[in-house]
Design a protein around this motif. Sequence first.
Motif, PDB file in Angstrom:
ATOM      1  N   ALA A 107       0.850  -1.190   0.000  1.00 25.00           N
ATOM      2  CA  ALA A 107       0.000   0.000   0.000  1.00 25.00           C
ATOM      3  C   ALA A 107       0.886   1.240   0.000  1.00 25.00           C
ATOM      4  N   PRO A 108       0.993   1.960  -1.133  1.00 28.07           N
ATOM      5  CA  PRO A 108       1.837   3.161  -1.170  1.00 28.07           C
ATOM      6  C   PRO A 108       1.479   4.138  -0.059  1.00 28.07           C
ATOM      7  N   ARG A 109       2.507   4.712   0.575  1.00 29.97           N
ATOM      8  CA  ARG A 109       2.306   5.649   1.674  1.00 29.97           C
ATOM      9  C   ARG A 109       2.557   7.068   1.191  1.00 29.97           C
ATOM     10  N   ALA A 110       1.618   7.935   1.416  1.00 33.39           N
ATOM     11  CA  ALA A 110       1.771   9.330   1.022  1.00 33.39           C
ATOM     12  C   ALA A 110       2.974   9.946   1.731  1.00 33.39           C
ATOM     13  N   PRO A 111       3.725  10.804   1.039  1.00 34.27           N
ATOM     14  CA  PRO A 111       4.952  11.348   1.642  1.00 34.27           C
ATOM     15  C   PRO A 111       4.732  12.477   2.634  1.00 34.27           C
TER      16      PRO A 111
ATOM     17  N   LEU B  76       9.643   0.386   3.681  1.00 34.81           N
ATOM     18  CA  LEU B  76      10.503   1.176   2.800  1.00 34.81           C
ATOM     19  C   LEU B  76       9.937   1.204   1.386  1.00 34.81           C
ATOM     20  N   LEU B  77       9.517   0.048   0.877  1.00 33.53           N
ATOM     21  CA  LEU B  77       8.965   0.008  -0.477  1.00 33.53           C
ATOM     22  C   LEU B  77       7.640   0.762  -0.555  1.00 33.53           C
ATOM     23  N   GLU B  78       6.816   0.663   0.465  1.00 34.37           N
ATOM     24  CA  GLU B  78       5.556   1.407   0.448  1.00 34.37           C
ATOM     25  C   GLU B  78       5.807   2.912   0.493  1.00 34.37           C
ATOM     26  N   GLN B  79       6.807   3.332   1.267  1.00 35.83           N
ATOM     27  CA  GLN B  79       7.159   4.750   1.291  1.00 35.83           C
ATOM     28  C   GLN B  79       7.682   5.198  -0.075  1.00 35.83           C
ATOM     29  N   ALA B  80       8.519   4.358  -0.689  1.00 38.98           N
ATOM     30  CA  ALA B  80       9.071   4.716  -1.999  1.00 38.98           C
ATOM     31  C   ALA B  80       7.982   4.766  -3.061  1.00 38.98           C
ATOM     32  N   LEU B  81       7.040   3.838  -3.028  1.00 39.70           N
ATOM     33  CA  LEU B  81       5.956   3.845  -3.999  1.00 39.70           C
ATOM     34  C   LEU B  81       5.122   5.122  -3.854  1.00 39.70           C
ATOM     35  N   GLY B  82       4.895   5.555  -2.621  1.00 35.25           N
ATOM     36  CA  GLY B  82       4.173   6.800  -2.421  1.00 35.25           C
ATOM     37  C   GLY B  82       4.960   7.999  -2.916  1.00 35.25           C
ATOM     38  N   LEU B  83       6.275   8.004  -2.653  1.00 32.81           N
ATOM     39  CA  LEU B  83       7.110   9.114  -3.132  1.00 32.81           C
ATOM     40  C   LEU B  83       7.140   9.174  -4.649  1.00 32.81           C
ATOM     41  N   ALA B  84       7.264   7.995  -5.291  1.00 34.96           N
ATOM     42  CA  ALA B  84       7.369   7.969  -6.746  1.00 34.96           C
ATOM     43  C   ALA B  84       6.118   8.510  -7.415  1.00 34.96           C
TER      44      ALA B  84
END
Length: 400
Positions: free
Chosen positions: A194-198, A389-397
Amino acid sequence: MTADLNAFIAADPADVARQQENLPPGPLHGLVVAVKDIIDALPYATTGGVLGWSRRPEADAEVVARLRAAGAVIAGKTHTNQFAYGIDGENPALGPARNPHDPTLLTGGSSSGSAAAVGAGLVDAALGTDTSGSLRVPAAWCGVWAIRPTTGSIPSAGVLPLAPSFDVVGPLARDLDTLAAVWQVIAADAAPLAPRAPDGLRVRVLEEGVTGCTPEVTAAVEAFIAALAGAGAQVERDTASTYLARAQAQHGGVQLPEASRSLRGILGDRLDVLAPDIRDRVLAGEQHTDAEYAAALEGVTALRGEVVAALGETDLLLVPCAPMGPVPPSTPAVDVDGGPRTVREALLSRSVLFSQVGCPVLAWPLLGPGGAPVAGVQLAGAPGADRRLLEQALGLARAI
């Protein structure tokens, strides 16, 4: 296959075709994946990038078996520094791997062919290993994504060891979504990400890693940091810590003796198959006493504790993957950190800290005009927090 990149050591089109006819359903159905040649993958011999030595495995490495079970196609074995003991992508016996964006330049290593194959579009993803930066450096130099997982989190059965305190298998991929999908399979993590908003994401920039880079790398990294802040991340500049310098000073005290034991265990007295610089490192590692090795491990443990504590106060640490962009083969020195440094010394200077901490690290490529790689940044999370880490990165991307 693009021969002039020297990315593949062995590939069998007939075997690839057979796999494609009998693919099991799964999350990686039809994804084409290359495998670094220190990882067992049938029907290929594992050579470690060495002429004069090989082993014929009876089974796939566990990570390769997981890929096949998820529907991936194994495309072949890829170029590496000999026994993964290098950071530049040069191999005197096989020649250097060539950068897919400019074949006159190196890929970085030791997961050199894996990064080149992904960067050239020959495969969708690849497996590599990372002991001292061997996923993160070639990812940055070839303009692809990579993750160094938490040490010990990915099965190592069927993978040639180098320095077991630091070794880990990880993926490289053409994009972040593919990278995350491959990581989930090899980590046996099936729950959807689940992507996390930055907004509010806390990012601490280790200034000692940004200082001393080439102007091109510095500009690319600073632009990325500004984009993080623009997306809502809380960016802190850490000008006081000396983690990187301490890590580089003590890294060899662990890696050298461990690598010597590993390569002696593989080769016995057959050091003649090694390039002179690697043979010299094996011999140097054998000069380390047990007391010196124990002291180096104590230093690593102490530094790990400090960095883990810092990660308890922030979400991510940020450091460039390397202080300079890709260089030509046989480059004797580069001008970084206030003076001439060997390529090996310069590349290790930004990467070995997180090898010692054992935390998950994402290599995020920074591209210039036409998609050519300029630099890369490492985003490091707390040990065991690979998924986060991957969820944070997916949100950042999605935000920058």
